[in-house]
Design a protein around this motif. Sequence first.
Motif, PDB file in Angstrom:
ATOM      1  N   THR A 202      17.131  24.919  39.430  1.00 19.30           N
ATOM      2  CA  THR A 202      16.538  26.131  38.577  1.00 19.30           C
ATOM      3  C   THR A 202      14.993  25.864  38.513  1.00 19.30           C
ATOM      4  O   THR A 202      14.386  26.936  38.498  1.00 19.30           O
ATOM      5  N   THR A 239      10.866  34.601  35.487  1.00 17.53           N
ATOM      6  CA  THR A 239      12.232  34.521  34.951  1.00 17.53           C
ATOM      7  C   THR A 239      12.449  36.059  34.255  1.00 17.53           C
ATOM      8  O   THR A 239      13.504  36.472  34.380  1.00 17.53           O
ATOM      9  N   TYR A 242      12.906  38.292  37.087  1.00 19.29           N
ATOM     10  CA  TYR A 242      14.380  38.372  37.790  1.00 19.29           C
ATOM     11  C   TYR A 242      15.243  39.020  36.722  1.00 19.29           C
ATOM     12  O   TYR A 242      16.466  39.552  37.217  1.00 19.29           O
ATOM     13  N   ALA A 243      15.250  38.764  35.518  1.00 16.10           N
ATOM     14  CA  ALA A 243      15.977  39.586  34.578  1.00 16.10           C
ATOM     15  C   ALA A 243      15.909  41.148  34.479  1.00 16.10           C
ATOM     16  O   ALA A 243      16.974  41.769  34.195  1.00 16.10           O
ATOM     17  N   SER A 260      18.512  39.023  28.189  1.00 16.31           N
ATOM     18  CA  SER A 260      18.992  38.382  29.364  1.00 16.31           C
ATOM     19  C   SER A 260      18.774  36.954  29.048  1.00 16.31           C
ATOM     20  O   SER A 260      17.768  36.465  28.290  1.00 16.31           O
ATOM     21  N   LYS A 261      19.734  35.955  29.335  1.00 20.05           N
ATOM     22  CA  LYS A 261      19.469  34.671  29.187  1.00 20.05           C
ATOM     23  C   LYS A 261      18.379  34.019  30.065  1.00 20.05           C
ATOM     24  O   LYS A 261      18.002  32.853  29.999  1.00 20.05           O
ATOM     25  N   TYR A 262      18.064  34.954  31.163  1.00 18.53           N
ATOM     26  CA  TYR A 262      17.039  34.291  32.093  1.00 18.53           C
ATOM     27  C   TYR A 262      15.514  34.850  31.493  1.00 18.53           C
ATOM     28  O   TYR A 262      14.625  34.428  32.082  1.00 18.53           O
ATOM     29  N   THR A 264      12.966  33.855  29.522  1.00 17.67           N
ATOM     30  CA  THR A 264      12.485  32.625  28.819  1.00 17.67           C
ATOM     31  C   THR A 264      11.601  32.699  27.856  1.00 17.67           C
ATOM     32  O   THR A 264      10.753  31.857  27.041  1.00 17.67           O
ATOM     33  N   PRO A 271      16.760  28.733  32.457  1.00 16.52           N
ATOM     34  CA  PRO A 271      17.604  29.856  32.349  1.00 16.52           C
ATOM     35  C   PRO A 271      18.923  29.363  32.891  1.00 16.52           C
ATOM     36  O   PRO A 271      19.082  28.277  33.349  1.00 16.52           O
ATOM     37  N   ILE A 275      16.269  31.304  40.216  1.00 16.25           N
ATOM     38  CA  ILE A 275      15.643  32.673  40.152  1.00 16.25           C
ATOM     39  C   ILE A 275      15.310  33.046  41.464  1.00 16.25           C
ATOM     40  O   ILE A 275      15.096  34.081  42.031  1.00 16.25           O
TER      41      ILE A 275
END
Length: 338
Positions: A202, A239, A242-243, A260-262, A264, A271, A275
């Motif tokens: 990650t 990140t 990516y989200a 999103s948990k992505y 940051t 995350p 990604i």
Amino acid sequence: MKRILLITALVVAAWFAYREIEGGGDASAASDRVVIPKGASMRAAAESLSVHDVIGSQRLFRWYTAAAGRERTIKPGTYQFPSGAGYGYVLDALVTGRGIMRTVVIPEGFDLRDIVPVLAKALSVPEDSVRVAVTDTTWRRTLNVPAPSLEGYLFPATYAFADGITARDAVKAMIERFESVWKPVWDERVKAMAISRHDAITMASIIEKEARKPEERALISAVYWNRVKKGMLLQADPTVQYALPQHVDRVFFKDLDVESKYNTYKYVGLPPGPIASPGEASIAAALAPADVPYLFFVARADGGHEFRTTFAEHQQAIVEIKGAARKARVPVRESRRP
């Protein structure tokens, strides 16, 4: 007596020619890859086939192709033939393109949104079949991936897949490449850093997306790991990219609100998973961060970064970079890190 020897020799020669043309051997085995360049003559193709032991006699093969009237219709490409394939099989493959390897290039930093359509097109399979393969529970369980997909584990490289390969087998090959690249010493580093391999991949994926200069990978790694240790938000733009539901080249302040948990900028720590697919250098950097106290970095116009330890130093670096950019009339990316 001489007549008998001559007849015997002719029979033996005919038998060998027949065996050569008809082929034989282990059909489950495969030859080395044979490259037939664009515009190659049948003579050149026969030479390549002979060098890789696909055919035994260049002259006999050229005679066979001439007799078949197909010596000028070969298709260029990278081929792989069954061991002991007959001349009919080889010629038919060269004429129809059957057996041409499907070459797929997966660059470092590609994510599944990039990989799925590229792989599907190269293999001539539906994108859905690739999506099913990259979310396969068996592979995720084997790799101990606590995420809904194999994001980050399809190693970036150039692949040559046999014609007709399934999406699942192609994904398997990419996973095997990942496992072959992973070094035993990295397991030791994972243990020493008290993280999981998933954590390492990650982090490596974030480094892969951030680094523009190879020498900065270890520094970027240090910044993010230092922030993790201090319980700070990573605030990594990749990140957020990516989200977002669609890829954007640049992250704006409005994008930081994506739930999103992505993201940051909202959630502390790493995350949920990678990604993108990191290369070997980024994985190495994730497991060997530089021994520096930096907590911030800001991009320069040349693609590099300025690294700083305190927020005040970071703010000053931003001012200096903007000033230099104005003088040079070069646009600079706005930093969203505090």
